[in-house]
Design an enzyme around this catalytic site. Structure first.
Site, PDB file in Angstrom:
ATOM      1  N   HIS A   1      23.030  30.498  -8.709  1.00  0.00           N
ATOM      2  CA  HIS A   1      24.164  31.391  -8.990  1.00  0.00           C
ATOM      3  C   HIS A   1      25.098  30.748 -10.005  1.00  0.00           C
ATOM      4  O   HIS A   1      25.285  29.542 -10.019  1.00  0.00           O
ATOM      5  CB  HIS A   1      24.926  31.759  -7.712  1.00  0.00           C
ATOM      6  CG  HIS A   1      25.324  30.599  -6.852  1.00  0.00           C
ATOM      7  ND1 HIS A   1      24.426  29.944  -6.031  1.00  0.00           N
ATOM      8  CD2 HIS A   1      26.505  29.976  -6.679  1.00  0.00           C
ATOM      9  CE1 HIS A   1      25.048  28.974  -5.388  1.00  0.00           C
ATOM     10  NE2 HIS A   1      26.298  28.955  -5.768  1.00  0.00           N
TER      11      HIS A   1
ATOM     12  N   HIS B   1      14.256  35.090  -6.226  1.00  0.00           N
ATOM     13  CA  HIS B   1      14.759  33.866  -5.598  1.00  0.00           C
ATOM     14  C   HIS B   1      14.377  32.640  -6.415  1.00  0.00           C
ATOM     15  O   HIS B   1      13.200  32.336  -6.591  1.00  0.00           O
ATOM     16  CB  HIS B   1      14.222  33.718  -4.171  1.00  0.00           C
ATOM     17  CG  HIS B   1      14.725  32.474  -3.506  1.00  0.00           C
ATOM     18  ND1 HIS B   1      15.941  32.413  -2.869  1.00  0.00           N
ATOM     19  CD2 HIS B   1      14.210  31.220  -3.427  1.00  0.00           C
ATOM     20  CE1 HIS B   1      16.146  31.194  -2.418  1.00  0.00           C
ATOM     21  NE2 HIS B   1      15.100  30.447  -2.745  1.00  0.00           N
TER      22      HIS B   1
ATOM     23  N   ASP C   1      33.020  36.659  -4.830  1.00  0.00           N
ATOM     24  CA  ASP C   1      32.905  35.536  -3.899  1.00  0.00           C
ATOM     25  C   ASP C   1      33.751  35.836  -2.659  1.00  0.00           C
ATOM     26  O   ASP C   1      34.887  36.322  -2.757  1.00  0.00           O
ATOM     27  CB  ASP C   1      33.376  34.241  -4.576  1.00  0.00           C
ATOM     28  CG  ASP C   1      32.924  33.006  -3.816  1.00  0.00           C
ATOM     29  OD1 ASP C   1      32.058  32.289  -4.333  1.00  0.00           O
ATOM     30  OD2 ASP C   1      33.442  32.773  -2.696  1.00  0.00           O
TER      31      ASP C   1
ATOM     32  N   HIS D   1      28.988  30.879 -11.153  1.00  0.00           N
ATOM     33  CA  HIS D   1      30.328  31.327 -10.805  1.00  0.00           C
ATOM     34  C   HIS D   1      31.059  31.723 -12.090  1.00  0.00           C
ATOM     35  O   HIS D   1      30.997  31.000 -13.088  1.00  0.00           O
ATOM     36  CB  HIS D   1      31.152  30.187 -10.183  1.00  0.00           C
ATOM     37  CG  HIS D   1      30.622  29.629  -8.901  1.00  0.00           C
ATOM     38  ND1 HIS D   1      31.219  29.864  -7.683  1.00  0.00           N
ATOM     39  CD2 HIS D   1      29.573  28.816  -8.640  1.00  0.00           C
ATOM     40  CE1 HIS D   1      30.558  29.215  -6.730  1.00  0.00           C
ATOM     41  NE2 HIS D   1      29.553  28.569  -7.295  1.00  0.00           N
TER      42      HIS D   1
HETATM   43  P1  5GP Z   1      28.083  26.970  -4.230  1.00  0.00           P
HETATM   44  O1  5GP Z   1      28.980  25.994  -3.530  1.00  0.00           O
HETATM   45  O2  5GP Z   1      26.720  27.044  -3.591  1.00  0.00           O
HETATM   46  O3  5GP Z   1      28.028  26.758  -5.713  1.00  0.00           O
HETATM   47  O4  5GP Z   1      28.779  28.376  -4.066  1.00  0.00           O
HETATM   48  C1  5GP Z   1      28.484  29.255  -3.036  1.00  0.00           C
HETATM   49  C2  5GP Z   1      29.567  30.304  -3.055  1.00  0.00           C
HETATM   50  O5  5GP Z   1      29.135  31.379  -2.249  1.00  0.00           O
HETATM   51  C3  5GP Z   1      30.906  29.816  -2.478  1.00  0.00           C
HETATM   52  O6  5GP Z   1      31.928  29.951  -3.473  1.00  0.00           O
HETATM   53  C4  5GP Z   1      31.121  30.716  -1.265  1.00  0.00           C
HETATM   54  O7  5GP Z   1      32.476  31.083  -1.093  1.00  0.00           O
HETATM   55  C5  5GP Z   1      30.226  31.906  -1.557  1.00  0.00           C
HETATM   56  N1  5GP Z   1      29.701  32.551  -0.379  1.00  0.00           N
HETATM   57  C6  5GP Z   1      29.150  31.943   0.704  1.00  0.00           C
HETATM   58  N2  5GP Z   1      28.735  32.866   1.591  1.00  0.00           N
HETATM   59  C7  5GP Z   1      29.047  34.079   1.056  1.00  0.00           C
HETATM   60  C8  5GP Z   1      28.850  35.427   1.513  1.00  0.00           C
HETATM   61  O8  5GP Z   1      28.334  35.694   2.588  1.00  0.00           O
HETATM   62  N3  5GP Z   1      29.302  36.417   0.689  1.00  0.00           N
HETATM   63  C9  5GP Z   1      29.884  36.162  -0.521  1.00  0.00           C
HETATM   64  N4  5GP Z   1      30.288  37.206  -1.226  1.00  0.00           N
HETATM   65  N5  5GP Z   1      30.070  34.909  -0.982  1.00  0.00           N
HETATM   66  C10 5GP Z   1      29.648  33.883  -0.201  1.00  0.00           C
HETATM   67 ZN    ZN Z   2      17.356  33.826  -2.432  1.00  0.00          ZN
END
Ligand code: 5GP
Ligand code: ZN
Length: 112
Positions: A99, A46, A30, A101
């Protein structure tokens, strides 16, 4: 889906710190880690969110889940780990590609 951030990461159009990859999954660090270890496990196809998962995807989702402990161990999390799936705006999902985490390490905050 060309306007999807994580599809662009899988394609290599946006750089990422990849830690594991196979035919179905892509796993990377992340960009804004919320714990000492914070990686994201995504399917190469996707799927917008858990809300969009159907029975067509059940083998893929099972594969993701079954891979999590191994991925956590690869990151040195021998003592356990946390898994989070945010779904939709109400669930705090910011990136519209399914995704999981994986978080862990000594600075993992409590969750109550
Ligand atoms: P969500 O809030 O959608 O569950 O988590 C999205 C995650 O993607 C966040 O923890 C954020 O830090 C991560 N993220 C967003 N943009 C990028 C990126 O460009 N590269 C990486 N490696 N992580 C990203
Ligand atoms: Zn996608």
């Amino acid at each position: 889906m060309t306007d999807c951030l994580f599809c662009k990461i899988i394609a290599g159009d946006i750089p990422s710190n990849n830690v594991y990859e196979d035919e179905q999954l892509y796993v990377f660090k992340d960009i804004d880690p919320k714990a000492q270890v914070h990686i994201l496990v995504i399917p190469k196809i996707h799927i917008a969110s858990l809300d969009d998962v159907t029975t067509e995807h059940q083998d893929l989702v099972a594969t993701m889940m079954l891979k999590l402990p191994e991925l956590a161990r690869l990151q040195g999390l021998s003592d356990g780990f946390r898994t989070i799936i945010n779904t939709g705006p109400g669930g705090g999902q910011e990136v519209g590609h399914l995704h999981m985490h994986i978080l862990g390490g000594e600075d993992l905050p409590g969750f109550k």
